[in-house]
Write an enzyme that holds these catalytic residues in place. Structure first.
Site, PDB file in Angstrom:
ATOM      1  CD  GLN A 106      -2.421  -1.232   2.758  1.00  0.00           C
ATOM      2  OE1 GLN A 106      -3.436  -0.625   3.043  1.00  0.00           O
ATOM      3  NE2 GLN A 106      -1.772  -1.972   3.627  1.00  0.00           N
ATOM      4  CG  ASN A 107       4.146   1.400   2.391  1.00  0.00           C
ATOM      5  OD1 ASN A 107       3.107   1.764   2.941  1.00  0.00           O
ATOM      6  ND2 ASN A 107       5.059   0.678   2.987  1.00  0.00           N
ATOM      7  CB  VAL A 108       2.939   6.036  -2.354  1.00  0.00           C
ATOM      8  CG1 VAL A 108       1.495   5.562  -2.406  1.00  0.00           C
ATOM      9  CG2 VAL A 108       3.136   6.983  -1.162  1.00  0.00           C
ATOM     10  CG  ASP A 109       7.907   3.749   0.633  1.00  0.00           C
ATOM     11  OD1 ASP A 109       8.088   2.742  -0.096  1.00  0.00           O
ATOM     12  OD2 ASP A 109       7.645   3.653   1.845  1.00  0.00           O
ATOM     13  CG  HIS A 124      -3.088   2.424  -1.781  1.00  0.00           C
ATOM     14  ND1 HIS A 124      -3.091   2.329  -0.405  1.00  0.00           N
ATOM     15  CD2 HIS A 124      -4.249   1.855  -2.181  1.00  0.00           C
ATOM     16  CE1 HIS A 124      -4.204   1.722   0.003  1.00  0.00           C
ATOM     17  NE2 HIS A 124      -4.916   1.417  -1.055  1.00  0.00           N
ATOM     18  N   GLY A 217       2.970  -4.255   9.053  1.00  0.00           N
ATOM     19  CA  GLY A 217       2.818  -2.806   9.232  1.00  0.00           C
ATOM     20  C   GLY A 217       1.595  -2.203   8.590  1.00  0.00           C
ATOM     21  CB  SER A 219      -4.083   0.196  10.546  1.00  0.00           C
ATOM     22  OG  SER A 219      -4.441   0.908   9.377  1.00  0.00           O
ATOM     23  CB  ALA A 258       8.782  -4.237   9.514  1.00  0.00           C
TER      24      ALA A 258
HETATM   25  P1  NAD Z   1      -1.460   2.915   8.896  1.00  0.00           P
HETATM   26  O1  NAD Z   1      -0.735   4.195   9.150  1.00  0.00           O
HETATM   27  O2  NAD Z   1      -2.932   2.927   8.929  1.00  0.00           O
HETATM   28  O3  NAD Z   1      -0.983   1.774   9.911  1.00  0.00           O
HETATM   29  C1  NAD Z   1       0.350   1.533  10.136  1.00  0.00           C
HETATM   30  C2  NAD Z   1       0.516   0.219  10.876  1.00  0.00           C
HETATM   31  O4  NAD Z   1       1.920  -0.013  10.995  1.00  0.00           O
HETATM   32  C3  NAD Z   1      -0.077   0.202  12.277  1.00  0.00           C
HETATM   33  O5  NAD Z   1      -0.773  -1.011  12.477  1.00  0.00           O
HETATM   34  C4  NAD Z   1       1.171   0.288  13.173  1.00  0.00           C
HETATM   35  O6  NAD Z   1       0.995  -0.370  14.420  1.00  0.00           O
HETATM   36  C5  NAD Z   1       2.204  -0.420  12.328  1.00  0.00           C
HETATM   37  N1  NAD Z   1       3.602  -0.080  12.584  1.00  0.00           N
HETATM   38  C6  NAD Z   1       4.131   1.072  13.092  1.00  0.00           C
HETATM   39  N2  NAD Z   1       5.480   0.983  13.149  1.00  0.00           N
HETATM   40  C7  NAD Z   1       5.811  -0.249  12.679  1.00  0.00           C
HETATM   41  C8  NAD Z   1       7.038  -0.937  12.473  1.00  0.00           C
HETATM   42  N3  NAD Z   1       8.217  -0.374  12.766  1.00  0.00           N
HETATM   43  N4  NAD Z   1       6.995  -2.197  11.977  1.00  0.00           N
HETATM   44  C9  NAD Z   1       5.820  -2.804  11.670  1.00  0.00           C
HETATM   45  N5  NAD Z   1       4.621  -2.187  11.839  1.00  0.00           N
HETATM   46  C10 NAD Z   1       4.623  -0.927  12.323  1.00  0.00           C
HETATM   47  O7  NAD Z   1      -0.921   2.374   7.531  1.00  0.00           O
HETATM   48  P2  NAD Z   1      -1.603   1.610   6.371  1.00  0.00           P
HETATM   49  O8  NAD Z   1      -2.492   0.514   6.889  1.00  0.00           O
HETATM   50  O9  NAD Z   1      -0.522   1.271   5.447  1.00  0.00           O
HETATM   51  O10 NAD Z   1      -2.603   2.646   5.656  1.00  0.00           O
HETATM   52  C11 NAD Z   1      -2.363   3.992   5.447  1.00  0.00           C
HETATM   53  C12 NAD Z   1      -2.374   4.415   3.999  1.00  0.00           C
HETATM   54  O11 NAD Z   1      -1.421   5.460   3.875  1.00  0.00           O
HETATM   55  C13 NAD Z   1      -1.906   3.345   3.067  1.00  0.00           C
HETATM   56  O12 NAD Z   1      -2.540   3.530   1.858  1.00  0.00           O
HETATM   57  C14 NAD Z   1      -0.429   3.659   2.875  1.00  0.00           C
HETATM   58  O13 NAD Z   1      -0.046   3.397   1.559  1.00  0.00           O
HETATM   59  C15 NAD Z   1      -0.356   5.136   3.026  1.00  0.00           C
HETATM   60  N6  NAD Z   1       0.955   5.526   3.603  1.00  0.00           N
HETATM   61  C16 NAD Z   1       2.096   5.206   2.914  1.00  0.00           C
HETATM   62  C17 NAD Z   1       3.331   5.512   3.449  1.00  0.00           C
HETATM   63  C18 NAD Z   1       4.562   5.125   2.662  1.00  0.00           C
HETATM   64  O14 NAD Z   1       4.502   5.012   1.442  1.00  0.00           O
HETATM   65  N7  NAD Z   1       5.687   4.864   3.349  1.00  0.00           N
HETATM   66  C19 NAD Z   1       3.431   6.173   4.681  1.00  0.00           C
HETATM   67  C20 NAD Z   1       2.238   6.511   5.347  1.00  0.00           C
HETATM   68  C21 NAD Z   1       0.989   6.159   4.800  1.00  0.00           C
END
Ligand code: NAD
Length: 277
Positions: A106-109, A124, A217, A219, A258
């Site tokens: 789901q990440n965009v990075d 995403h 990682g 929710s 993670a």
């Molecule tokens: P979320 O923010 O809703 O949930 C994050 C989850 O990660 C939580 O359950 C939390 O407990 C857990 N978490 C926190 N630190 C962690 C770690 N070190 N190791 C493992 N788990 C950890 O994220 P989501 O469910 O991915 O949904 C949010 C939306 O926002 C998604 O579409 C996502 O793509 C996007 N998003 C992307 C990025 C990115 O590209 N890096 C960053 C923020 C949000």
């Protein structure tokens, strides 16, 4: 501290799996310095999603309050410009040397690709993949362009309101705008957008065929992506969750980060061959 007997069971499941899906969310990249959205101090607390997570809200802000929008975009872009894959990303790359691994993120990075994972479906979209009206990629923003963009956005966020309006389109022009009558923007999927057709159908297919899904990682509150782990489970796959939150009664919930849990899991499942992270 991971529960030892749970870890043993997860290792056994992973070691015997042939087709694995790694379903990853924002927590996967938290240890790379990219904040999650929903955790305490996450972006949604400062920038409510009803205004900042849909194109209508963003367009309205660009017209009415560009400084606030620049502040939001800087908060998104600056960590990404500085981020490198972490030990968790690298462990998934290593895992793909031992089994068929499809990353559904789901990440965009772009960090799974940067770590070398061979099959990655971005359900995403991507913040660095700049597409035209038809969804065709025009160019990919590299780290130096991202850094440049973040610093311009930072300056913009601190300008006076009047000069911010004028400078906004200019600051964003590598990222978002119109050229020759055609609009271009990052390929990210915001609330209300359709899922990218190819990535989504491949993700659904992989989740329907896998024998083990690693949920890392996430929710699992953003739909329809959040349906995927349940779909895999319904098709007979074992689901192993890696997340620092306390388990929700799930049999194979490994409470931890993670970047700490994945390298151990992969090393234990594949012995000396298991991890270079
Ligand atoms: P979320 O923010 O809703 O949930 C994050 C989850 O990660 C939580 O359950 C939390 O407990 C857990 N978490 C926190 N630190 C962690 C770690 N070190 N190791 C493992 N788990 C950890 O994220 P989501 O469910 O991915 O949904 C949010 C939306 O926002 C998604 O579409 C996502 O793509 C996007 N998003 C992307 C990025 C990115 O590209 N890096 C960053 C923020 C949000």
């Amino acid at each position: 501290m991971i529960d030892a007997s749970l870890l043993d069971r997860a290792v056994e499941v992973l070691a015997s799996a042939r087709r694995i899906v790694a379903f990853t969310g924002a927590g996967m990249s938290a240890e790379s310095g990219i904040p999650t959205f929903r955790d305490a101090g996450g972006l949604w607390q400062r920038f409510p999603p009803d205004q900042f997570a849909n194109w209508k809200g963003l367009t309205r802000l660009a017209e009415r309050d560009p400084r606030h929008l620049a502040e939001f975009l800087e908060a998104v872009v600056a960590p990404l410009a500085a981020a490198e894959p972490n030990a968790g990303h690298r462990a998934l790359t290593e895992l793909a040397r031992h089994a068929e691994v499809t990353v559904v993120t789901q990440n965009v990075d772009g960090l799974h690709q940067a770590a070398g994972s061979p099959i990655v479906w971005e359900v995403h979209g991507s913040l660095v993949d700049i597409v035209d009206d038809d969804g065709d990629t025009l160019f990919v923003l590299d780290r130096s362009r991202l850094r440049h963009l973040a610093s311009r956005l930072g300056r913009l966020a601190r300008q006076s309101r009047a000069s911010a309006s004028g400078a906004f389109a200019l600051a964003l022009r590598r990222f978002y705008g119109r050229k020759g009558g055609r609009a271009y923007r990052p390929s990210i999927v915001l609330f209300g957008d359709a899922m990218p057709e190819l990535a989504w159908s491949e993700a659904v297919d992989a989740c329907g065929r896998c024998d083990c899904l690693l949920q890392v990682g996430s929710s699992t509150t953003v739909y329809p992506a959040a349906f995927l782990p349940a779909q895999a489970r319904a098709a007979g796959a074992a689901v192993i969750t890696i997340d620092p939150r306390p388990g929700d009664g799930d049999a194979l919930w490994l409470s931890g980060k993670a970047g700490e849990v994945l390298p151990v899991l992969v090393r234990r499942a594949f012995g000396d061959r298991g991890n270079s992270a």
